[in-house]
Design a protein around this motif. Sequence first.
Motif, PDB file in Angstrom:
ATOM      1  N   ASP A 275       0.855  -1.182   0.000  1.00 20.34           N
ATOM      2  CA  ASP A 275       0.000   0.000   0.000  1.00 20.34           C
ATOM      3  C   ASP A 275       0.893   1.235   0.000  1.00 20.34           C
ATOM      4  O   ASP A 275       2.114   1.137  -0.142  1.00 20.34           O
ATOM      5  N   ARG A 276       0.303   2.401   0.190  1.00 19.76           N
ATOM      6  CA  ARG A 276       1.093   3.630   0.134  1.00 19.76           C
ATOM      7  C   ARG A 276       1.979   3.801   1.362  1.00 19.76           C
ATOM      8  O   ARG A 276       2.864   4.664   1.388  1.00 19.76           O
ATOM      9  N   CYS A 278       3.885   1.382   2.104  1.00 24.17           N
ATOM     10  CA  CYS A 278       4.907   0.399   1.737  1.00 24.17           C
ATOM     11  C   CYS A 278       4.788  -0.880   2.564  1.00 24.17           C
ATOM     12  O   CYS A 278       5.754  -1.638   2.698  1.00 24.17           O
ATOM     13  N   ILE A 294       4.345  -0.357  -5.381  1.00 30.01           N
ATOM     14  CA  ILE A 294       3.503   0.473  -4.516  1.00 30.01           C
ATOM     15  C   ILE A 294       2.177   0.714  -5.218  1.00 30.01           C
ATOM     16  O   ILE A 294       2.145   1.338  -6.288  1.00 30.01           O
ATOM     17  N   GLU A 295       1.124   0.181  -4.634  1.00 32.95           N
ATOM     18  CA  GLU A 295      -0.204   0.189  -5.252  1.00 32.95           C
ATOM     19  C   GLU A 295      -0.129  -0.328  -6.699  1.00 32.95           C
ATOM     20  O   GLU A 295      -0.814   0.161  -7.595  1.00 32.95           O
ATOM     21  N   SER A 308      10.442   5.845  -0.484  1.00 36.16           N
ATOM     22  CA  SER A 308       9.815   4.682   0.163  1.00 36.16           C
ATOM     23  C   SER A 308      10.571   4.298   1.428  1.00 36.16           C
ATOM     24  O   SER A 308       9.966   3.912   2.432  1.00 36.16           O
ATOM     25  N   GLU A 325       3.041   8.459   4.050  1.00 39.42           N
ATOM     26  CA  GLU A 325       2.661   7.657   2.896  1.00 39.42           C
ATOM     27  C   GLU A 325       3.481   8.066   1.684  1.00 39.42           C
ATOM     28  O   GLU A 325       3.954   9.202   1.589  1.00 39.42           O
ATOM     29  N   PHE A 326       3.630   7.126   0.753  1.00 42.50           N
ATOM     30  CA  PHE A 326       4.293   7.402  -0.509  1.00 42.50           C
ATOM     31  C   PHE A 326       3.326   8.195  -1.382  1.00 42.50           C
ATOM     32  O   PHE A 326       2.227   7.725  -1.678  1.00 42.50           O
ATOM     33  N   THR A 327       3.723   9.390  -1.781  1.00 44.96           N
ATOM     34  CA  THR A 327       2.782  10.279  -2.467  1.00 44.96           C
ATOM     35  C   THR A 327       3.045  10.404  -3.957  1.00 44.96           C
ATOM     36  O   THR A 327       2.420  11.235  -4.626  1.00 44.96           O
ATOM     37  N   GLY A 328       3.929   9.613  -4.485  1.00 50.52           N
ATOM     38  CA  GLY A 328       4.216   9.704  -5.910  1.00 50.52           C
ATOM     39  C   GLY A 328       5.701   9.819  -6.148  1.00 50.52           C
ATOM     40  O   GLY A 328       6.503   9.863  -5.199  1.00 50.52           O
TER      41      GLY A 328
END
Length: 850
Positions: A275-276, A278, A294-295, A308, A325-328
């Motif tokens: 998931d976001r 990780c 990731i996703e 990450s 969270e991983f935002t891009g």
Amino acid sequence: MTEHIVVVGHGMVSHRFVSTLGSRYADTDLAVTVIGEEPDPAYDRVGLSAYVGAWERAALHLEDARHSADPRVTVRSGHLVTAIDRSARQVELDSGELISYDTLVLATGSRAFVPPVPGHDLPGCHVYRTLDDLDAIRAAAETAGPGAHGVVIGGGLLGIEAANALSLIGLTPHVVERNDRLMPVQVDGRGGALLGDLIRDRGIEVHLSVTDTVIEPRDGADGDGGVRVTLSGDDGETTAVEAAVVVFSVGVRPRDELARGAGLALAERGGVLTDRACRTSDPHVFAIGECAAIEGTCYGLVGPGYASAEVVAARLGDGPGADAEFTGADLATKLKLMGVDVASFGDAHGRTPGCLELVVDDPVTRTYSKLVLSDDALTLLGGVFVGDAGPYQLLKPLLGRTLPSSNPLSLITPGAAADGGGVGVESLPDDAQICSCNAVTKGTLRDAICGGACDVPALKACTRAGTSCGSCLPLMRQVLEAEGVEQSTALCEHFDQSRSELFEIVTVTGIRTFSGLIGRFGRGSGCDICKPTVASILASTSSDHVLDGEQASLQDTNDHFLANIQKNGTYSVVPRMPGGEVTADQLIVIGEIARDHDLYVKVTGGQRIDLFGARVEELPQIWRRLVDAGMESGHAYGKSLRTVKSCVGTSWCRYGQQDSVGMAVLLETRYRGLRAPHKIKMGVSGCARECAEARGKDVGVIATETGWNLYVGGNGGATPRHAQLLAGDLTDDQLIRYIDRTVMFYVRTAERLQRIAPWLESLEGGIDHLREVVCEDSLGLAAELEGRMESHVEGYVDEWAAVLDDPDKLGRFVSFINAPEAPDPTVQFEERDGRKVPVLLGSPSMPARV
């Protein structure tokens, strides 16, 4: 209770995770075990090509690669994790050892993909992924000998880097690409065409639109004697290349086999599904870097990998950021391939419906620039640059934003590289990323500046910006200037000019005195900053003695007495011993001097002998005996060449590949006495075993089978640096010319008390720019720099001998002018553990004077 964290994989992303974890939770009871499959600890895989030529693994190791500064971390290199027991929370090593965990972090990275073309598994076929891979390619190339060819399958970013590596090794490279252009993911058709032309100009054969590849043994039955690569194009034509090696560089695949065996969920196209946060399908297992989907999406760049890693490091605590969270990911690319600038960002191919494309295709300068804009021409959607990526750094942060110019075409017209194309750093919003590798925004830099970070090194230390690829350093300087932090280059309050500017003024005007220079270009009477600096400039631009005329009054104490002052007011004397060589008779003279003057004797780390405890009036007597024995000043007191350290090379060593002693003597004799902004140390090693520690020197030379590798920018001290490879496999003549140019360019352009390593770091373009100046003569200065060095060599006179021949200069070497023969009574010594040591005024061993 101790939290046990096991990290599988020890690459760049793993290293970032453990480092972040350690600094974020410095006082937390953690036990971190890092298990790496490769024998080396974490190293710079992005800079893998830098290994070629140097062949020194440790040079690529990341800072504190084994995390030795954190006792909570254990690194297990050279071990493979074969299985994960999720129910028992254990991992099993290839040795059968079991290691328990509370939290497991998978950082297994990716592997090179090898397409199933016929012959792909022959011994002559390799991938370009690890240090071991490059060692294997090198061995194959050396077996094939000069003139052999190498084929790279794949014309993307890594493919062109691999081709460059083959060229450096000595092979003639061929790049094979199934698309109609190189780097098809990053650049469009016209940009790719120009890139292909520029790459061909650099001696690389390019084969495009190849639809079929067959690899067969050439001589031996199994390919040990090389291979024949047959290429079929979409036009029906066939080309055969007799190659020593084939290198596959057609992409990577996530290393997810360990997760697969443990029953963790995988993404549809491979990779450990997270998931976001990780987090994998097991809440006790995370995945970071190239193995993580990731996703559902895998990212093959170091920037997203670092992001990450920091997400998981934050998630493992309960402080700020615990919900990170991983935002891009920023997928922009900027690099220099074999001296060719290439950059792309955003929608580089113009796939957005209704978008506009602005193109400047300049056949004269051989540059290509393209901006992709929204249909109203107000919003920047992407861009491509080939040949000159100057505008990229300021335009990329504006991706998805309204452009600051009403004429977007002006942003990429000629001259845009020099002035940012009309876009200034002040036009960037605070959330614009300045450093994409470490996701540092302009706002973060501004906060750091407000907190007291007033220069680039301070910004790097507190934000990590500029610590990875370094391409954002110019923009960081612009942020400092935009925030009103003036980066003054004034030498001191008496001169508004920098040292390098004063050097040019002295050169152009011919002024030979400090009074003349400050009278025309400065103010006041000078200080202890500008006087020694000007004295050094005057010494660098002529062969006048440093104690001639007005110059004598400018020198600091060491240069004034041509010896190093010690803590009790006595001096040390260091005769020159080029390459560490000394005759038996000279050793006897040194011993007799030490005995007669009761001096302390120390062998230095630079292969010389230092005599300590000489009184000022004794210096000429000591020099006379040394000069009569054929020795001269070692300039241990000056901002000049100190030593050229050497191993014994081919003279004695069975591993030596070149005469390192002879070269060290030649270099030390050539550059002795050259005054510089700071001291210069050199080293010459006779083989890659590096016994002279040349890569820790300002200028380092390492022998190869065919010549010499030249390194610059190393040093020890409080901030150790490994020198960087400037040029490889040089002849003796090439080596001397390149060192002449490098050293004199440094003397000409460096600032006060700036050693070669920080000077190189401050150069716009760094080692690449220096290589262009020194090896390609991009500034047209080669003849001038060599001429200046020749003038120095021809005009050199030993400073000690010159004093001995001049009664006026000799008159300076007394403790008391009115009693020239009288010694200074405050200079005293005592003996400790059999060693003579100075006694200071006021110390317990000597009462203070009233």
